[in-house]
Structure formats: C-alpha cells, structure tokens
Design a protein around this motif. Structure first.
Motif, PDB file in Angstrom:
ATOM      1  N   LEU A 326      -2.101  11.991  -8.858  1.00 36.25           N
ATOM      2  CA  LEU A 326      -0.923  12.712  -8.394  1.00 36.25           C
ATOM      3  C   LEU A 326      -0.557  13.846  -9.346  1.00 36.25           C
ATOM      4  O   LEU A 326      -0.169  14.935  -8.908  1.00 36.25           O
ATOM      5  CB  LEU A 326       0.256  11.747  -8.246  1.00 36.25           C
ATOM      6  N   ALA A 327      -0.691  13.603 -10.627  1.00 36.83           N
ATOM      7  CA  ALA A 327      -0.323  14.623 -11.611  1.00 36.83           C
ATOM      8  C   ALA A 327      -1.312  15.771 -11.658  1.00 36.83           C
ATOM      9  O   ALA A 327      -0.920  16.945 -11.745  1.00 36.83           O
ATOM     10  CB  ALA A 327      -0.211  13.981 -12.999  1.00 36.83           C
ATOM     11  N   THR A 328      -2.592  15.453 -11.564  1.00 33.01           N
ATOM     12  CA  THR A 328      -3.627  16.466 -11.758  1.00 33.01           C
ATOM     13  C   THR A 328      -4.149  17.032 -10.440  1.00 33.01           C
ATOM     14  O   THR A 328      -4.082  18.242 -10.195  1.00 33.01           O
ATOM     15  CB  THR A 328      -4.798  15.866 -12.566  1.00 33.01           C
ATOM     16  N   ASN A 329      -4.650  16.168  -9.578  1.00 36.46           N
ATOM     17  CA  ASN A 329      -5.270  16.655  -8.338  1.00 36.46           C
ATOM     18  C   ASN A 329      -4.241  17.153  -7.328  1.00 36.46           C
ATOM     19  O   ASN A 329      -4.533  18.065  -6.535  1.00 36.46           O
ATOM     20  CB  ASN A 329      -6.120  15.556  -7.702  1.00 36.46           C
ATOM     21  N   VAL A 330      -3.062  16.542  -7.318  1.00 35.50           N
ATOM     22  CA  VAL A 330      -2.043  16.917  -6.330  1.00 35.50           C
ATOM     23  C   VAL A 330      -0.972  17.816  -6.950  1.00 35.50           C
ATOM     24  O   VAL A 330      -0.040  18.234  -6.271  1.00 35.50           O
ATOM     25  CB  VAL A 330      -1.417  15.661  -5.694  1.00 35.50           C
ATOM     26  N   GLY A 331      -1.092  18.140  -8.211  1.00 34.25           N
ATOM     27  CA  GLY A 331      -0.227  19.146  -8.816  1.00 34.25           C
ATOM     28  C   GLY A 331       1.151  18.673  -9.222  1.00 34.25           C
ATOM     29  O   GLY A 331       2.060  19.483  -9.391  1.00 34.25           O
ATOM     30  N   ALA A 332       1.376  17.355  -9.342  1.00 29.91           N
ATOM     31  CA  ALA A 332       2.674  16.789  -9.730  1.00 29.91           C
ATOM     32  C   ALA A 332       3.768  17.176  -8.737  1.00 29.91           C
ATOM     33  O   ALA A 332       4.693  17.936  -9.055  1.00 29.91           O
ATOM     34  CB  ALA A 332       3.054  17.211 -11.147  1.00 29.91           C
ATOM     35  N   PRO A 333       3.701  16.659  -7.515  1.00 24.26           N
ATOM     36  CA  PRO A 333       4.722  16.983  -6.504  1.00 24.26           C
ATOM     37  C   PRO A 333       6.102  16.475  -6.930  1.00 24.26           C
ATOM     38  O   PRO A 333       6.225  15.492  -7.664  1.00 24.26           O
ATOM     39  CB  PRO A 333       4.232  16.246  -5.258  1.00 24.26           C
ATOM     40  N   HIS A 334       7.126  17.144  -6.430  1.00 21.51           N
ATOM     41  CA  HIS A 334       8.495  16.749  -6.777  1.00 21.51           C
ATOM     42  C   HIS A 334       8.977  15.580  -5.930  1.00 21.51           C
ATOM     43  O   HIS A 334       9.875  14.829  -6.355  1.00 21.51           O
ATOM     44  CB  HIS A 334       9.425  17.941  -6.598  1.00 21.51           C
ATOM     45  N   LEU A 335       8.398  15.424  -4.742  1.00 15.33           N
ATOM     46  CA  LEU A 335       8.784  14.332  -3.848  1.00 15.33           C
ATOM     47  C   LEU A 335       7.503  13.772  -3.239  1.00 15.33           C
ATOM     48  O   LEU A 335       6.671  14.536  -2.728  1.00 15.33           O
ATOM     49  CB  LEU A 335       9.724  14.839  -2.755  1.00 15.33           C
ATOM     50  N   ILE A 336       7.336  12.451  -3.304  1.00 21.39           N
ATOM     51  CA  ILE A 336       6.095  11.813  -2.870  1.00 21.39           C
ATOM     52  C   ILE A 336       6.415  10.682  -1.911  1.00 21.39           C
ATOM     53  O   ILE A 336       7.130   9.738  -2.271  1.00 21.39           O
ATOM     54  CB  ILE A 336       5.293  11.263  -4.068  1.00 21.39           C
ATOM     55  N   SER A 337       5.904  10.778  -0.705  1.00 26.24           N
ATOM     56  CA  SER A 337       5.995   9.691   0.273  1.00 26.24           C
ATOM     57  C   SER A 337       4.782   8.788   0.075  1.00 26.24           C
ATOM     58  O   SER A 337       3.631   9.246   0.131  1.00 26.24           O
ATOM     59  CB  SER A 337       6.005  10.268   1.694  1.00 26.24           C
ATOM     60  N   LEU A 338       5.036   7.503  -0.147  1.00 27.60           N
ATOM     61  CA  LEU A 338       3.967   6.552  -0.430  1.00 27.60           C
ATOM     62  C   LEU A 338       3.852   5.533   0.697  1.00 27.60           C
ATOM     63  O   LEU A 338       4.866   5.071   1.231  1.00 27.60           O
ATOM     64  CB  LEU A 338       4.246   5.817  -1.737  1.00 27.60           C
ATOM     65  N   GLN A 339       2.633   5.187   1.049  1.00 26.63           N
ATOM     66  CA  GLN A 339       2.380   4.107   1.998  1.00 26.63           C
ATOM     67  C   GLN A 339       1.540   3.028   1.320  1.00 26.63           C
ATOM     68  O   GLN A 339       0.830   3.289   0.361  1.00 26.63           O
ATOM     69  CB  GLN A 339       1.648   4.608   3.247  1.00 26.63           C
ATOM     70  N   GLU A 340       1.639   1.830   1.877  1.00 29.81           N
ATOM     71  CA  GLU A 340       0.929   0.647   1.385  1.00 29.81           C
ATOM     72  C   GLU A 340       1.338   0.266  -0.033  1.00 29.81           C
ATOM     73  O   GLU A 340       0.514  -0.118  -0.866  1.00 29.81           O
ATOM     74  CB  GLU A 340      -0.597   0.797   1.516  1.00 29.81           C
ATOM     75  N   ILE A 341       2.640   0.375  -0.281  1.00 23.34           N
ATOM     76  CA  ILE A 341       3.212  -0.224  -1.498  1.00 23.34           C
ATOM     77  C   ILE A 341       3.427  -1.705  -1.201  1.00 23.34           C
ATOM     78  O   ILE A 341       4.173  -2.072  -0.286  1.00 23.34           O
ATOM     79  CB  ILE A 341       4.543   0.446  -1.870  1.00 23.34           C
ATOM     80  N   GLN A 342       2.754  -2.561  -1.935  1.00 20.34           N
ATOM     81  CA  GLN A 342       2.921  -3.996  -1.755  1.00 20.34           C
ATOM     82  C   GLN A 342       4.042  -4.525  -2.641  1.00 20.34           C
ATOM     83  O   GLN A 342       4.546  -3.825  -3.529  1.00 20.34           O
ATOM     84  CB  GLN A 342       1.622  -4.735  -2.068  1.00 20.34           C
ATOM     85  N   ASP A 343       4.399  -5.781  -2.411  1.00 16.28           N
ATOM     86  CA  ASP A 343       5.473  -6.385  -3.197  1.00 16.28           C
ATOM     87  C   ASP A 343       5.012  -6.685  -4.619  1.00 16.28           C
ATOM     88  O   ASP A 343       3.880  -6.368  -5.011  1.00 16.28           O
ATOM     89  CB  ASP A 343       6.041  -7.618  -2.492  1.00 16.28           C
ATOM     90  N   ASN A 344       5.878  -7.316  -5.380  1.00 16.50           N
ATOM     91  CA  ASN A 344       5.642  -7.466  -6.816  1.00 16.50           C
ATOM     92  C   ASN A 344       4.432  -8.309  -7.169  1.00 16.50           C
ATOM     93  O   ASN A 344       3.866  -8.161  -8.256  1.00 16.50           O
ATOM     94  CB  ASN A 344       6.881  -8.057  -7.477  1.00 16.50           C
ATOM     95  N   ASN A 345       4.037  -9.243  -6.288  1.00 15.95           N
ATOM     96  CA  ASN A 345       2.848 -10.043  -6.608  1.00 15.95           C
ATOM     97  C   ASN A 345       1.718  -9.797  -5.611  1.00 15.95           C
ATOM     98  O   ASN A 345       0.860 -10.657  -5.418  1.00 15.95           O
ATOM     99  CB  ASN A 345       3.192 -11.530  -6.696  1.00 15.95           C
ATOM    100  N   GLY A 346       1.720  -8.612  -5.013  1.00 16.73           N
ATOM    101  CA  GLY A 346       0.607  -8.237  -4.151  1.00 16.73           C
ATOM    102  C   GLY A 346       0.440  -9.181  -2.978  1.00 16.73           C
ATOM    103  O   GLY A 346       1.396  -9.540  -2.302  1.00 16.73           O
ATOM    104  N   ALA A 347      -0.796  -9.599  -2.745  1.00 17.11           N
ATOM    105  CA  ALA A 347      -1.108 -10.401  -1.561  1.00 17.11           C
ATOM    106  C   ALA A 347      -0.809 -11.896  -1.728  1.00 17.11           C
ATOM    107  O   ALA A 347      -1.125 -12.676  -0.836  1.00 17.11           O
ATOM    108  CB  ALA A 347      -2.575 -10.219  -1.190  1.00 17.11           C
ATOM    109  N   THR A 348      -0.207 -12.295  -2.841  1.00 15.91           N
ATOM    110  CA  THR A 348       0.212 -13.686  -2.981  1.00 15.91           C
ATOM    111  C   THR A 348       1.293 -13.978  -1.942  1.00 15.91           C
ATOM    112  O   THR A 348       2.342 -13.327  -1.929  1.00 15.91           O
ATOM    113  CB  THR A 348       0.757 -13.960  -4.391  1.00 15.91           C
ATOM    114  N   ASN A 349       1.020 -14.935  -1.083  1.00 18.82           N
ATOM    115  CA  ASN A 349       1.890 -15.172   0.069  1.00 18.82           C
ATOM    116  C   ASN A 349       2.912 -16.265  -0.270  1.00 18.82           C
ATOM    117  O   ASN A 349       2.792 -17.413   0.142  1.00 18.82           O
ATOM    118  CB  ASN A 349       1.058 -15.579   1.288  1.00 18.82           C
ATOM    119  N   ASN A 350       3.947 -15.865  -1.037  1.00 23.36           N
ATOM    120  CA  ASN A 350       4.918 -16.860  -1.510  1.00 23.36           C
ATOM    121  C   ASN A 350       6.357 -16.483  -1.182  1.00 23.36           C
ATOM    122  O   ASN A 350       7.285 -17.030  -1.783  1.00 23.36           O
ATOM    123  CB  ASN A 350       4.761 -17.076  -3.016  1.00 23.36           C
ATOM    124  N   GLY A 351       6.559 -15.562  -0.270  1.00 32.30           N
ATOM    125  CA  GLY A 351       7.910 -15.212   0.151  1.00 32.30           C
ATOM    126  C   GLY A 351       8.552 -14.085  -0.616  1.00 32.30           C
ATOM    127  O   GLY A 351       9.621 -13.602  -0.227  1.00 32.30           O
TER     128      GLY A 351
END
Length: 632
Positions: A326-351
């Motif tokens: 993001l910093a180098t190839n995308v030029g450090a954008p001021h606003l970034i829309s992100l997809q596929e942000i998982q929860d704090n323990n990733g794919a651990t299915n514990n609620g």
C-alpha cells in the motif's frame, strides 16, 4: 478471495486429486471389436461404444501415469476423432513409453470427480475381468505430436449454445468453430506448442495457463499490455490451454512469460482441458515486475484492496507485506477501502467477531511504512452471517490518514441500517457515521453487507460505500456439458447491486452534486448485467476509463478480468477523477493477495453544493413551516 465461474482452488491436494474416483457414464451394452482408436473416440463428446468390451486395440504408449497410460495410433484421417486413449490400470502393472501394445478391456466415459459439471474422458478400463495389455515391441518412435500453431489454432469461441453438448441430438464436434470441440478432438493425443505466452501465474497446484503465441493475433482477442489475455463481452478466450505437472514439472512463471517446446498429452480435469507436459517446457522470458503507482503531491488518493482473508492471527510478515504494498506500489493512499478483513483469530470458529486486533496491527504496519498516522473504522457483523471462511467473519473496513481525512460519526451495530435526510441547506445528513445498507435484506444473506461511511476530506463531505458482493462459486464452468453455462450466482449479485443503487439514488435525490463512491470487490465484470443498477442510479464506473487491455484485477484460469471496481457520482467524475488498477498481485506467483488494488486520485475533493433549485425548494419549505407556526 473469489471464485469466478467455478471453484477457484481445488479443495484437495495433488495426491488426493489424482486419486479421486469419478463416475462412469453408461450409454450402451454389449461387446464389440473396434478397428482403431478413432472409431472408439467418435465424432462427439461421448463415444457410442461406451460400456462395451473392446479387444486388441493397437497403439504406441506415449505417457505413463501412476494409474494408467496413454497410447496412440497413426490416426484414421478424420480431424474430428482423437487418435489416442487413456488406459486405466489402477495400481496394476503398466507398459513403458515407446511400447507398441494391444489393449483389451471395457470402453468407458469417465467423469472426473463424479461431478455433473465436468465433461468426460473416454478411456479403456483394463482392470475389469479380461482386461489386459500385451506388449508387441518396445523402443518405438512416438507418434508425432500435433502442432498447435499458425494454421492449426484453437478458436476463441468456447462452445456451441446447444443446451448440453453431450445430449444434444446429432451434435458433432466443430473444432474449427469452438475450442471445447478443438481440444476434445485431441483428447489423449500428443500435442506441442512451439511458442506460448502465460496468462496469469502458475498456481500452487503446478498449473499454468498458456495461450499459443500465434493465437494472440486472432480477431477479437484482447492481449493485455503486460502479457496474457483479458476477457470482454462474449469473449472468454477459448484459445487458453492449461498445463499441469502430473507427469513432469511445470516452470515457475508469472503472467506474460514466453515458453517454448511445450509438449504433452491432452487431458481434462476439474472443468478444464489441460496439457500434461511430458517434459518441462523452456522459459524464454519471465521478466514481469509489479507496477508502482504514485499520487501527485497534494492530491487525494482513495484505494480499494481485497487483502485475502487477513485475520488478526496472521503472520507479522503478512501485515508488513500488505502495508509495504500500500505504501509503495499504491502510493500511500489517504483513504483505503479494505475487503476480507477477518476477525481477531482468523478462521478459528469460536464466536469471536471483533477485528480490532486485525485492524490495529495493519494500521501499525501502515504507519511504519508511510510515516503517517492511520486510523480505521468498521462494523462488526453477526457471527458467521457474512459468508466467507467459517469463523473468519470477513467484513469491509476503512483505513484513513488522519492528517487528510477525518471521521467523526457514530459507528452502528451489525443490524443498524444507514438512512439519510436533507439538511436545511440541502446537504445529506446520515443517521450514522458508519453503518450498513439494509443489513436484513435477503440480498445480503450469508454475504457481506455494504459498509457506508461519511468522511470529511479537504473540508468536504464524501460518502464511501465499501462492498464485497456475492462470489461466483456455484456457477457452471466454461468447459462443462451445459452450454451456455448457467451463472446462478448473478441473481444474488444483481439483488445486492439493486439495494446499493437504491440507497445511492436516495442520496442523489437529496443532493445530485453529492460526493459518492461505491467501491470494492464486486465479484463481476464491468460489462456484467448484474452491475447495471449502479449505472442506472447515476454512478460511473472508473474501470471504463482505462484501456480495454488494462481492465483486470484478477487472474482466473488464465482469464484476466476486473472484479474490483470504483464507481463515482457525477460531482467526482467532473472533478477529474483519475483511475488506475495497480497490477502488483494477480500476475505473479509471489503475491501479497490474489487481487490487485485499485486507486482513484483527485486534485481536491469538490464541494457537494446542492443545485440552486434544491436550495430554493428547501427554503420555501422552511418558510412555509415558519409561517404556519406563526399562524398558530
């Protein structure tokens, strides 16, 4: 992570895939004696001799696998009939390459994986009672490989629209018109490509999709400026051919690499014709490098990036790699829309649903890479209600540079819907600073809910809607019996686009000059009907500003395609929005994500000034209210 047209990743490892049992299609019964392999193969997708006993079928062994071998004869002169067959032997003995053999067994149509969406392979099962092979001579020269080059090229059109190519009455292969028939007429045969260009990188299963170099000049073929082929309306590049490492290693190559001496036997598996190379092809060139975008000094940059299942328990190196890109190839954008942000323990299915660890870790890495101070905003969903990897709870989020972008609103809950009203001056007022569009709408069942967030940039309001539409998983494959293939996933994407479009129309009804951005992984092409509601709502897709051969953010089975888009309202388009797809991932074996990021830049965010007529109507409305109040 997306699955356009069909399952993007094989669910099993290489050894398990090879061992998968398929289904056998029974067409006829009884015994027969066929004179040549071509007679058995026939001129359609299914042999009329299926389930019949065959005896003393002659040919020379051209390749040997762990569960059988291919053999080929000198041909019957009919271009519609293949001159080779696979002989299934399981764990029993096999002959050697170069052996001239006679084969006895049962002719079968084998459907790989037992999936009805796969085509079949014609084979002789030499493990049934009476099945055997006998070696006549050894050390024979192999039949000449059929050369795919100028004068003999697969068509770019894939298949005839006949409903089902296996059951359509009287259907005969048309290899000069359709690539599926072209490859079927070569099933099991030795084939060679003197020169080919890779389209997309080699994947983790040793598969690499190639295009014969001579086919790149065919009418309608859109060659990417960096190599490979790009899809277009009605053009899904039937000249592509996947090579596989089942018999010999395939080279590690990025998109746009030039290969020579690509020789093997023609096979079909997992909804694709593929060439099983019998020796590793020569790599002539493989020099592609990731693109680097810049944001001009003082300009505002807004990016969108699918970070492919980034959970809070990911390795630190993964966060660093995303931040550096993001910093180098995308030029450090001021606003970034992100997809596929998982929860704090990733794919651990514990609620656990919260993603603060994930986003704080990424923000820290991004701050280190850019020297800035990024903050984030997201809405936590209901556990396992948004699709994606079970337990991962993927969602959209924003990262924003606090020196240029401000957020001061209230963040809603999982089921809190964003709504809008007009201020006395005709501006848009949202009930939430960050919330979801119609989260209980069935269009978003088991799928990501759009995240609406109001930011202030350059002193102006900008409303950004981050999306991750329903994936293409479950669609019928390009190379399957059903023609044309049914793309059932489009129904939900269309409904999702309609919901977003309705929300946008409401905003523009309040202020036609509002600054609105709809961005993210929309999981469909810029020309797809499922995205048409966004255009009807008054938005413009910046993907369409790019040259046609630059319109791709993702590589799927050698088809370069745009799944990630940025749509803008007229006020932003007229302000001179400049767009770029930063080709830093999709073309490379070594990739930070499977998607390329996209970037919009503006000199300044324009003021969302309401039209004078809007002001007048608001003023008159307010004056009327005051007058009525005084009369009371």
């Amino acid at each position: 992570m997306n699955t356009p047209f069909r399952t993007r990743l094989h669910p099993l490892g290489r050894a398990a895939r090879t061992a998968l049992a398929g289904s056998l299609l029974t067409l006829a019964a009884g015994a027969t004696l066929a004179q040549s392999i071509g007679t058995l193969q026939g001129t359609g997708h299914l042999s009329t001799f299926a389930n019949s006993s065959v005896s003393n079928i002659a040919g020379v062994v051209t390749a040997v696998a762990s569960n059988g071998f291919w053999f080929q004869d000198n041909g019957d002169g009919n271009p519609l009939t293949s001159d080779a067959l696979f002989v299934f032997r399981g764990s029993a003995s096999k002959p050697l390459v170069g052996d001239a053999v006679l084969v006895t067994g049962q002719l079968q149509e084998f459907r790989p994986g037992g999936s009805a969406t796969n085509l079949t392979l014609t084979q002789i099962n030499a493990t049934v009672a009476g099945g055997l092979f006998t070696v006549q001579t050894s050390g024979n020269a192999l039949p000449a490989a059929r050369i795919i080059d100028t004068g003999f090229l697969p068509p770019s059109a894939i298949a005839a629209a006949v409903g089902n190519v296996e059951t359509a009455p009287g259907y005969v292969l048309q290899p000069t018109l359709y690539s599926m028939d072209f490859y079927e007429s070569l099933e099991g045969m030795r084939v060679t490509l003197p020169s080919a260009v890779s389209s997309g990188p080699r994947n983790s299963f040793g598969e690499l999709t190639l295009v014969p170099t001579a086919a790149l000049s065919q009418p309608g073929v859109l060659q990417a400026s960096r190599g490979g082929v790009v899809i277009g309306p009605g053009q899904f590049n039937g000249m592509r051919l996947q090579i596989d490492d089942r018999l010999a290693a395939t080279p590690v190559a990025n998109s746009g690499a030039v290969l020579s001496n690509v020789t093997g036997v023609m096979d079909y598996a997992f909804s694709n014709y593929e060439l099983l190379v019998t020796s590793t092809p020569t790599v002539v060139s493989n020099n592609l490098t990731p693109e680097v975008a810049t944001i001009p000094t003082g300009h505002f940059g807004l990016a969108s990036y699918n970070v492919e299942n980034l959970g809070g328990n990911a390795a630190p190196a993964r966060f660093t790699a995303i931040a550096n890109q993001l910093a180098t190839n995308v030029g450090a954008p001021h606003l970034i829309s992100l997809q596929e942000i998982q929860d704090n323990n990733g794919a651990t299915n514990n609620g656990i649903v919260a993603a603060d660890v994930t986003l704080n870790t990424l923000a820290t890495a991004l701050n280190s890479a850019t020297g800035r101070s990024y903050a984030w905003v997201t809405v936590n969903g209901v556990n396992n209600a948004d699709g994606g990897e079970p337990g991962g709870n993927i969602r959209q989020a924003f990262m924003y540079d606090t020196a240029r972008v401000s957020f001061a609103g209230v963040v809603g809950g999982a089921l809190d819907a964003v709504s809008a009203i007009a201020s006395p001056s005709g501006q848009i007022v949202l009930n939430l600073g960050a919330g979801r569009i119609d989260p209980t709408n069935p269009a978003f069942a088991n799928s990501r809910k759009p995240l609406v967030t109001e930011f202030t940039v350059d002193g102006q309001q900008i409303i950004v809607i981050a999306n991750h539409f329903n994936s293409k998983g479950g669609d019928q494959p390009l190379y399957g019996p059903a023609q044309p293939p049914v793309r059932s996933s489009e129904t939900q994407r269309l409904a999702q686009a309609q919901a977003v479009a309705s929300f946008v129309q409401g905003l523009l009804a309040i202020n036609p000059n509002a600054n609105i951005v709809v961005t993210g992984d929309l999981n469909d092409f810029q020309f797809a009907d499922s995205l048409a509601p966004l255009a009807a709502a008054g938005l413009f897709n910046l993907t369409d500003t790019l040259p046609e051969n630059e319109r791709y953010t993702y590589a799927f089975e050698g088809n370069l395609q745009a799944l990630d888009h940025t749509w803008v309202s007229a006020n932003l388009r007229n302000a001179g929005a400049v767009y770029d797809i930063v080709h830093a991932n999709s073309e490379f074996v070594s990739q930070v994500s499977d998607h390329d990021p996209v970037l919009m830049t503006l000199g300044m965010v324009p003021a969302p000034v309401p039209e004078p007529a809007t002001w007048l109507m608001m003023a008159l409305g307010m004056a009327g209210l005051v007058a009525r109040a005084r009369r009371r």
